[in-house]
Every structure is written in C-alpha cells, then in structure tokens.
Scaffold this active site. Structure first.
Site: not given
Ligand code: NDP
Length: 505
Positions: A61, A134
């Site tokens: 990420h 997510n």
C-alpha cells in the site's frame, strides 16, 4: 538578477529550523569562486534535512491518495453496538480516508490492475477507530504465515528485479483459497476508473458489543454513492501512458471543485448461534457472508470534503491499524485479523516512529492518558510532569474504568495447535461470483487470466486450471481454451494433476 530579499514587513523572516533569522541564501565561500566553508550551518542544515526527506515507504500500500471527511449516522444501530460515534442518528464524526494500490511502489501508476486499500480513520470521542480495509470483501489468504510470502509474489524477482507471472501463479495455484480474490482481481472491478467509484469493505469479521454487553459478529461495507465504474484494459493502458497519477488527480480535483464523493456505511451481523450453524467458517477472510442470509443494515454516510494541506504530513505519515478499536467494536477469531492487530502498529513504529500517534494526523481528538513515555520524537504534550507508573496512589492520575471491560469470550474446548485449514471449501464462493457475471464479463475475466497465466510454466497452468474447473466448469473451459490447452486429452492422462483432492470436489 539578484535573489529576492525581504522588503515587505508582512512577509515572515526566513529562519533556520532553530528559528535563527537568515540574511542571505547564498553559499558562504572563501572568495566568489569558493570553496564553501564548513561554518555555513544554514547550508549544512538544508542538505542534511534534504537527505532525510523520505521515510521508508510502506512495504504494501505504498502509493496512496487521501482526503478528510465527515461521517454522519443515519440509522439507529445501538441494538448492536455501544460505540459512542454511532450512538445517535445525526451525530457527526471527523474522518480521514486513504486509498492505495497494494503491490506497486510509491511511483507506481494509479490505474493499474490491483486491489485498492480503503483505510479509514474515525476521530471519535472515545479514541480513534481505524477501519483498515480494501475495495474487496475477501483477501487472498486466511493464514497469516502466508501473508509475507504472498506479498513477495506480487513484488520483484530477487534476480531480475521484475514482476513475474510464473511466481504469482505458482503461489496462487498452490493456495486454492486465493481463487475467490483472484476472480475479483481479474474481473472488471480489478481496475477501478477512479477512487470515488470503489466500494470499501472491512473484509475481516469483527465483533460489535452493545450496552448490555451482548456480542454479535459483524462485517463492514462502504458502498460508493457514485456507482461502481471501471476501466477496460485498453483504457487503463492508454491512461497510464498519459498520466500516472490519474486517481490522485481525480480525487483531489473533485474535492477542490466541491464535488464531494460519498459512501453509505452498512453492516452485516451474525449471532453466535448463527456462526455455530454456518456451513462455512464465518471468520475465514477468503469468504463473504451471503447477502440473502445476512442482509445489509444501513448505518450512515461518509462524505469526503477536504483535501490534505500537506501530502507528506497527512497522507504519507497517516498510520492506520486495526488495533485502533473503540468501545463497542472488537476483534474476532479471524486469524489474519489477529495477526494484523500486531503487525500494522509495529510497521508504523518502524516506518514513522515509536510516537507516530502524536503526529497531528494520527492524534486522537480526545484526551490521551497513559503511562507510556519517551522514545524518539516524544512531544510529551499530554504528559508533561505527570506520573509515569501504575499503580500509584497519587492524585488525578489516569485509572482504568470497569465500564470499558469487554464481555468474556467463550472459546469452548479449543485445542492449541497449528491447525490445518486446507480442507476448507475454496471453490463455491468463487464459483458463485463467476456465475453472477454477465457472459461478456466472463469473457473479459478469462481473457485477462489467460493473458498472464500463459506466462507461467505448464505445470503451474495445469494446477491452476483445476481450480477454475472446481469453481465452475465453464470458468475452467474458457481459460483452458484461451490458453490453447486441450483439457480432455490432459484429463485422460492425469485427472487431478497431482493436486490434493479438495473437500468439495
Ligand atoms: P448477491 O447476489 O446478494 O451479491 C452479489 C454481489 O456481488 C453484489 O452485491 C456485488 O457486491 C458483488 N459483485 C458484483 N460484481 C462483482 C465483481 N465484478 N467483483 C466483485 N463483486 C461483485 O450474492 P451473495 O451475497 O451470495 O454473493 C455472491 C458472490 O458475490 C460472492 O461469492 C462474492 O464473490 C460476491 N460478493 C459478495 C459480497 C457479500 O458481502 N455478500 C460482497 C461483494 C461481492 P456489492 O453489493 O458489495 O457491490
């Protein structure tokens, strides 16, 4: 032309980091041609600070875009949770939402096919709640041992320093629990048009606890009010060629224009009795809870309405951890969640520093009082001369309060072991998803899969094909056809290609 100098008294005086006024920004030299003197402390400070401008990027990420927002409660869910920020319809809470791609580094293009992170911080009156999710309701693996290994397959080969399709499919084919998430990744949703057009999911199962101390299990959903919108492979390739920051540009621009994106927050709940009777493990991160059995319950609306002022201070240093839980929201037995409760805060201690909580973007907007002290960059704003040990008999020191004790959690006859979960059904839900796609969507999904699976060794292709067939024969047939593999001839030779027989085969 001479460098600008201060004539307007309204302009602040330029200073060093210590606040010492600077007269001129030119190197201090012996003569006009140099050399430079060691005593030019302004220059030394600037060069040394510059060398330290980057903090370690997140291992996963790394590339993110974020915005501030407001959460408003629209439905009474106090039956399920005593969370203070959900206690009243109309109650508003400040939030910060960071989207990200997972695999690429900080310079990766925004419009790549990847899962998107959806990490949301609620600054509640009872501390921060971080919903670190997510844009997919499931994840690739369910055992934390596999997490770092899985991420390695998404990163670069140690020798070539290139991403490697064989490595990726080798892992996926050996871990059939990945099939559900792989199907989502290669479906149209794997390449979102913008960050405004994705859903967010907590993915894990959590617990909700009400004022009577009753616990239910729960899943979190944030449904985009902009609708789901995706890019075709051709659109994404063209876009990346023209603009590597398309999602950052879109999110920032839409908020600057006053077009505030919003999401509707919904939950699914499951009682312990339902969990006991559930045909699949409801704490398995590779599974969803079917909507028909566990209907969505509306909670509120999240609106993003303010861009960060400083990307590094707010977005790069923002630190989210599933361990930031408020009274009324708790953990579950989900093994991946249990591991993340430790690893996220630990990652921020390494990446940002031991006192990352004290930075303005991470700092709770309620009083923080404990006996943790010191470490690098401790501002001690909260603590000053306060007592730093417990128990103590001094006046006005922080004390635990029994009203925040969570209800006990009955583990029954649990046996401590390294339990094997490879006998779970990894295929039904992936098949359910495949079957609900339109015919042309199935075609795009299987074309994309064949496009990259074709780079893997034949042994890997065959092992993975077995999984597609187990999910749905049409799924397997389409991928096989696109790989140019004659499945009938292969099956006659080796029906299971050495793969262990799955529970639901
Ligand atoms: P439903 O028919 O009630 O739900 C189907 C859901 O599929 C939709 O609500 C939508 O989720 C989601 N969906 C549609 N297209 C895609 C896509 N390309 N990629 C990912 N998700 C998509 O059935 P079930 O609840 O029984 O679930 C069936 C399958 O749907 C599951 O196996 C799972 O793969 C998928 N799904 C289920 C979710 C759940 O929480 N039950 C959530 C997301 C996906 P949404 O409304 O969230 O946009």
């Amino acid at each position: 032309m001479a460098d600008p100098t201060r004539t307007d008294p309204k302009c602040p005086v330029l200073t060093t980091a210590d606040g010492n006024p600077i007269g001129r920004q030119q190197a201090l030299t012996a003569g006009p041609r140099g050399p430079v003197l060691m005593q030019d402390v302004q220059l030394l400070e600037q060069m040394q600070h510059f060398n330290r401008e980057r903090i370690p990027e997140r291992v996963v990420h790394a590339k993110g875009s974020a915005a501030h927002g407001t959460f408003t409660v629209t439905n009474d869910v106090t039956k399920y949770t005593k969370a203070d920020f959900l206690s009243q319809v109309g109650k508003k809470t400040d939030c910060f939402l960071r989207f990200s791609t997972v695999a690429g580094e900080r310079g990766a293009a925004d419009a790549e096919r990847d899962v998107r992170g959806f990490a949301l911080k609620f600054y509640t009156e009872e501390g921060n709640w971080d919903m670190v999710g997510n844009n997919t309701p499931v994840f690739f693996v369910r055992d934390p041992y596999k997490f770092a290994n899985f991420i390695h397959t998404q990163k670069r080969d140690p020798k070539t320093n290139l991403r490697d399709n064989d490595m990726q499919w080798d892992f996926w084919s050996l871990c059939p629990e990945t099939l559900h998430q792989v199907t989502i990744l290669f479906s149209d949703r794997g390449c979102p048009a913008t960050l405004r057009h994705v859903n967010g999911y907590g993915s894990h199962t959590y617990s909700l606890i009400n004022a009577d101390g009753e616990r239910v299990w729960c899943k979190f959903h944030f449904k985009t009010n902009q609708g789901i919108k995706n890019l075709t492979d051709e659109q994404s390739a063209e876009l990346i060629g023209a603009d590597r920051e398309s999602h950052q540009r879109d999110l920032y621009g839409s908020i600057e224009r006053g077009e505030f994106p919003s999401w509707t927050f919904k939950i699914q709940v499951m009682t312990q009795a339902q969990a006991d009777a559930c045909p699949f493990n409801p704490f398995d991160l590779t599974k969803v809870w079917p909507h028909a059995d566990y209907p969505l319950i509306e909670v509120g609306t999240l609106e993003l309405n303010r861009n960060p002022e400083n990307y590094h201070a707010e977005v790069e240093q923002s630190s989210f951890s599933p361990s930031a839980l408020v009274p009324g929201i708790g953990a579950s037995p989900d093994k991946m969640l249990q591991a993340r409760l430790m690893s996220y805060a630990d990652a921020h201690r390494y990446r940002v520093g031991n006192n990352y909580h004290q930075l303005p973007i991470n700092r709770p907007k309620c009083p923080v009082m404990n006996y943790q002290r010191d470490g690098a960059m401790a501002t001690a704003q909260d603590y000053g001369s306060a007592t730093h040990y417990w128990p103590n008999s001094r006046e006005n020191t922080p004390m635990p309060d029994e009203k925040y004790v969570d209800p006990a959690w009955n583990l029954g006859q649990a046996v401590v072991d390294r339990h094997d979960s490879t006998d779970q059904d990894d295929f039904s839900q992936a098949g359910d998803l495949y079957r609900l796609l339109e015919d042309d969507h199935k075609d795009r999904l299987t074309t994309r899969i064949a496009g990259v699976l074709g780079d893997a060794r034949q042994e890997v292709q065959m092992r993975q094909l077995c999984h597609f067939f187990r999910a749905d024969p049409d799924y397997g047939k389409r991928v096989a056809d696109k790989l140019g593999i004659d499945v009938d001839a292969f099956m006659a030779k080796s029906p299971n290609h050495g793969a262990p027989e799955p529970a639901n085969a």
